[in-house]
Design a protein around this motif. Structure first.
Motif, mmCIF file in Angstrom:
data_model
loop_
_atom_site.group_PDB
_atom_site.id
_atom_site.type_symbol
_atom_site.label_atom_id
_atom_site.label_comp_id
_atom_site.label_asym_id
_atom_site.label_seq_id
_atom_site.Cartn_x
_atom_site.Cartn_y
_atom_site.Cartn_z
ATOM 1 N N SER A 106 0.824 -1.207 0.000
ATOM 2 C CA SER A 106 0.000 0.000 0.000
ATOM 3 C C SER A 106 0.860 1.258 0.000
ATOM 4 O O SER A 106 0.477 2.288 -0.589
ATOM 5 C CB SER A 106 -0.951 0.007 1.207
ATOM 6 N N ILE A 107 2.023 1.196 0.636
ATOM 7 C CA ILE A 107 2.944 2.334 0.590
ATOM 8 C C ILE A 107 3.466 2.522 -0.835
ATOM 9 O O ILE A 107 3.575 3.647 -1.340
ATOM 10 C CB ILE A 107 4.117 2.128 1.568
ATOM 11 N N GLN A 108 3.757 1.404 -1.511
ATOM 12 C CA GLN A 108 4.191 1.494 -2.896
ATOM 13 C C GLN A 108 3.066 2.028 -3.793
ATOM 14 O O GLN A 108 3.316 2.783 -4.741
ATOM 15 C CB GLN A 108 4.666 0.127 -3.387
ATOM 16 N N GLN A 109 1.819 1.626 -3.493
ATOM 17 C CA GLN A 109 0.684 2.193 -4.229
ATOM 18 C C GLN A 109 0.650 3.711 -4.087
ATOM 19 O O GLN A 109 0.418 4.444 -5.057
ATOM 20 C CB GLN A 109 -0.630 1.607 -3.695
ATOM 21 N N SER A 110 0.855 4.194 -2.882
ATOM 22 C CA SER A 110 0.777 5.640 -2.630
ATOM 23 C C SER A 110 1.813 6.407 -3.434
ATOM 24 O O SER A 110 1.585 7.557 -3.824
ATOM 25 C CB SER A 110 0.948 5.923 -1.132
ATOM 26 N N ASP B 277 -1.406 10.630 -6.853
ATOM 27 C CA ASP B 277 -1.289 12.074 -6.614
ATOM 28 C C ASP B 277 -1.346 12.329 -5.112
ATOM 29 O O ASP B 277 -2.364 12.109 -4.465
ATOM 30 C CB ASP B 277 -2.437 12.791 -7.324
ATOM 31 N N ARG B 278 -0.230 12.824 -4.561
ATOM 32 C CA ARG B 278 -0.126 13.006 -3.116
ATOM 33 C C ARG B 278 -0.193 14.474 -2.697
ATOM 34 O O ARG B 278 0.201 14.818 -1.577
ATOM 35 C CB ARG B 278 1.166 12.379 -2.609
ATOM 36 N N GLN C 272 3.020 18.399 -0.685
ATOM 37 C CA GLN C 272 3.203 17.048 -1.182
ATOM 38 C C GLN C 272 3.292 16.090 0.006
ATOM 39 O O GLN C 272 4.257 16.104 0.767
ATOM 40 C CB GLN C 272 4.482 16.957 -2.024
ATOM 41 N N VAL C 273 2.270 15.263 0.173
ATOM 42 C CA VAL C 273 2.209 14.340 1.307
ATOM 43 C C VAL C 273 3.140 13.163 1.045
ATOM 44 O O VAL C 273 3.015 12.504 0.002
ATOM 45 C CB VAL C 273 0.774 13.819 1.518
ATOM 46 N N VAL D 184 -4.255 10.029 -3.572
ATOM 47 C CA VAL D 184 -3.759 8.992 -2.675
ATOM 48 C C VAL D 184 -4.732 8.704 -1.533
ATOM 49 O O VAL D 184 -4.679 7.654 -0.903
ATOM 50 C CB VAL D 184 -2.375 9.410 -2.115
ATOM 51 N N PHE D 185 -5.658 9.632 -1.302
ATOM 52 C CA PHE D 185 -6.575 9.464 -0.178
ATOM 53 C C PHE D 185 -7.640 8.398 -0.440
ATOM 54 O O PHE D 185 -8.429 8.076 0.448
ATOM 55 C CB PHE D 185 -7.211 10.807 0.186
ATOM 56 N N TRP D 186 -7.668 7.854 -1.659
ATOM 57 C CA TRP D 186 -8.487 6.669 -1.885
ATOM 58 C C TRP D 186 -8.019 5.517 -0.980
ATOM 59 O O TRP D 186 -8.818 4.694 -0.542
ATOM 60 C CB TRP D 186 -8.399 6.242 -3.352
#
Length: 603
Positions: A376-380, A384-385, A391-392, A477-479
């Motif tokens: 999930s970290i790699q997904q993020s 778009d962060r 930039q998160v 990314v908040f999905w």
């Protein structure tokens, strides 16, 4: 939690009258002089220092738990799969080694001293990682911002660089394992579960311990992760070292207030004695009356006051308590025996055996947790962060479940538990096993949602012809926050439920070891995650085989975990319905024994 419980007990002096001097209502008068009273040990004041250490130590540990996969991938040039498995192996080792820390606490070192020792070892580990991250010669040339298809051209870390990395990592793992074994038990020791008032505070302690961990984690995944991402990993690791050192200092500040445990000898030896004695006595006729089995009562037991009642499960082990002779009974009462044990010692062993199916049935939930800290970290990192022009960092996404826990834990402890307690009469509101079960259901839901979100993320990459692009996809990314939020609630129920369950159900002589067993669920979950990734890759023909998530089948993997979580929940229900809670009979000891116990505890 009463407001006045945070403050020391103040001496209240009455008005002077015609019959004597000022009298300290909370002190003693002897020979016309006021004798100062010994300060009350334990309670909420003492636990505040435990909360402080939990917050600071977890700020360091959790910030790295969510971000190290990025360090491995972008700075140590590990592949995506190797980065994930290296992190899960590190996390698994950290929690598995807590068994060693629990053994040390119950056998040799008081929990306070163990926390100090292991905390300093963790500081050394972070210091080594800081040195490696600071000096370029100690690591390969970083290969970040390279398209996924060209990652295999990056220079790999040589043997000496890898050795330094793993030395630092596993010193951190060893240090945090001891802290995690000793610290929850040290805090819980400050409350007497036999006292009705303190029993309620003991129930709240584990909730507020998780609250402290959550606060530390929130700072870790925001502030520390931002430092690592923007100022450099040497700053991030260095800050982690300072945080753990401060945690040790805070814990030392409360030393005079703690109720210190007295190591009762090796729990492994006591458990082995039961099995050996049961086998040796297998041919002896079993007594028809429970009272004929060997037990130590009254003053024979010295300062030990906990007598466990016999249960009907695992009747074969009862043979270890068959009285063979008066000499054997005397030997068992003084130093334990390989021929005959007490009923309490037998029941202590039965408790551990009964706990094993419970801990095994919670392992798979932590396999799901491992995915949120790796894939999930790699997904993020592919999404778009941006947030209000900021930039998160990808590893800061776990702030979402932490924020949910930050809100839900006080509501759970202050509203849900008191209301339900009125109906059930249980200090914790609901049984520990019921609480764990709720968390397992929520984890299955979280994995289902994760698969749906990943399917949507991949569809966006396809629609915009960005399957092989290294740039961020036009999807927020908040999905990912949906799956994280659900799993955050699952963690609130299951983690606290496990810690409280193992502490409450274990015997007095193995509190630290039992607490460590609850962390082993996390350890086996992380190790199982590594096995699952490798196995799924081989069986599926490469669902997770490339370094490009846009081409992988991560959504299928999430749905597989969701289905297996449902099967696992069915197994858990069977284990929970079979489990029998322990029953304790308390024996009174004289004042001198009680005073001696307090003196030994303060030593």
């Amino acid at each position: 939690m009463p407001f006045d419980s945070f403050w020391p007990s103040l001496s209240v002096v009455s008005r002077k009258d015609s019959f004597g001097p000022y009298i300290n209502k909370r002190g003693n008068q002897k020979d016309g002089k006021i004798q100062p009273q010994q300060p009350k040990l334990g309670g909420t004041r003492a636990s505040l220092y435990v909360y402080a250490m939990a917050a600071l130590e977890n700020m360091a540990f959790i910030s790295n738990a969510v971000s190290l996969v990025t360090y491995f991938y972008g700075y140590m040039n590990f592949s995506l799969t190797k980065s994930a498995t290296t992190l899960t192996n590190f996390m698994g080792t950290a929690f598995l080694l807590s068994l060693f820390g629990g053994f040390i606490c119950d056998t040799y070192l008081p929990r306070f001293k163990a926390c100090i020792l292991f905390g300093l070892i963790e500081v050394v580990g972070y210091a080594l990682l800081t040195v490696q991250a600071h000096f370029q010669v100690l690591r390969p040339f970083p290969c970040k911002d390279v398209t996924p298809s060209k990652m295999n051209q990056c220079e790999a870390a040589d043997s000496s660089q890898a050795a330094l990395l793993f030395t630092g990592l596993y010193l951190v793992a060893f240090g945090t394992s001891g802290v995690k074994a000793a610290l929850p038990s040290l805090g819980a020791d400050q409350f007497d579960g036999r006292d009705p008032k303190e029993a309620d505070l003991l129930s709240s302690f584990f909730n507020w311990l998780l609250f402290s961990i959550t606060i530390g984690a929130m700072f870790g995944v925001t502030f520390v992760v931002w430092i690592s991402d923007n100022q450099g990993w040497d700053w991030g690791f260095g800050l982690s070292a300072v945080a753990v050192l401060m945690a040790v200092i805070f814990l030392c500040m409360g030393k005079s207030m703690y109720r210190h445990n007295i190591p009762a000898g090796s729990p492994f030896i006591r458990i082995m004695q039961v099995f050996v004695a049961a086998i040796r006595n297998r041919n002896l006729p079993a007594p028809t009356m429970v009272g004929e089995l060997h037990e130590i009562h009254g003053k024979e037991s010295g300062i030990e006051t906990e007598i466990l009642e016999r249960t009907d499960q695992f009747k074969f082990l009862d043979r270890a308590a068959i009285v063979r002779s008066v000499d054997n009974a005397l030997q068992s009462s003084t130093r334990g025996s390989w021929n005959m044990c007490t009923v309490t010692q037998v029941e202590e062993t039965k408790i551990l055996v009964r706990m094993l199916p419970i801990i095994l049935s919670t392992v798979f939930m932590n396999t799901c947790l491992a995915q949120l800290q790796t894939f999930s970290i790699q997904q993020s990192n592919t999404m778009d962060r941006s947030l209000l022009g900021f930039q998160v960092p990808g590893p800061s996404i776990p702030l979402i479940p932490l924020a949910f826990m930050f809100i839900l834990i006080p509501l759970y402890d202050r509203i849900f538990v008191p209301v339900v307690r009125k109906f059930t009469g249980i200090p914790t509101g609901i049984r520990h096993l019921q609480r764990i079960g709720v968390g397992l259901v929520l984890s299955a839901i979280s994995m289902t949602v994760a698969g749906i979100v990943e399917t949507h993320r991949k569809s966006v990459a396809t629609q915009h012809n960005m399957v092989d692009s290294a740039g961020p996809l036009p999807i927020s990314v908040f999905w990912l926050g949906i799956q994280y939020a659900i799993f955050g609630m699952a963690d609130m129920f299951t983690l606290v439920g496990l810690l409280e369950f193992f502490y409450a159900e274990s015997s007095a002589g193995m509190k630290s070891l039992s607490t460590a067993i609850s962390w082993c669920s996390l350890a086996f979950g992380y190790f199982l995650s590594s096995v699952m990734v490798e196995l799924v890759n081989k069986v599926s023909g490469g669902w997770l085989g490339s370094n490009n998530l846009n081409r992988d089948k991560l959504n299928y993997f999430y749905w597989l975990l969701a289905g297996l979580s449902i099967v696992n929940f069915g197994a858990y229900l069977a284990c929970a319905s079979w489990y029998r809670y322990k029953k304790v009979e308390m024996k009174q000891v004289n004042c001198n024994d009680a005073e001696r116990k307090i003196e030994m505890g303060q030593a």
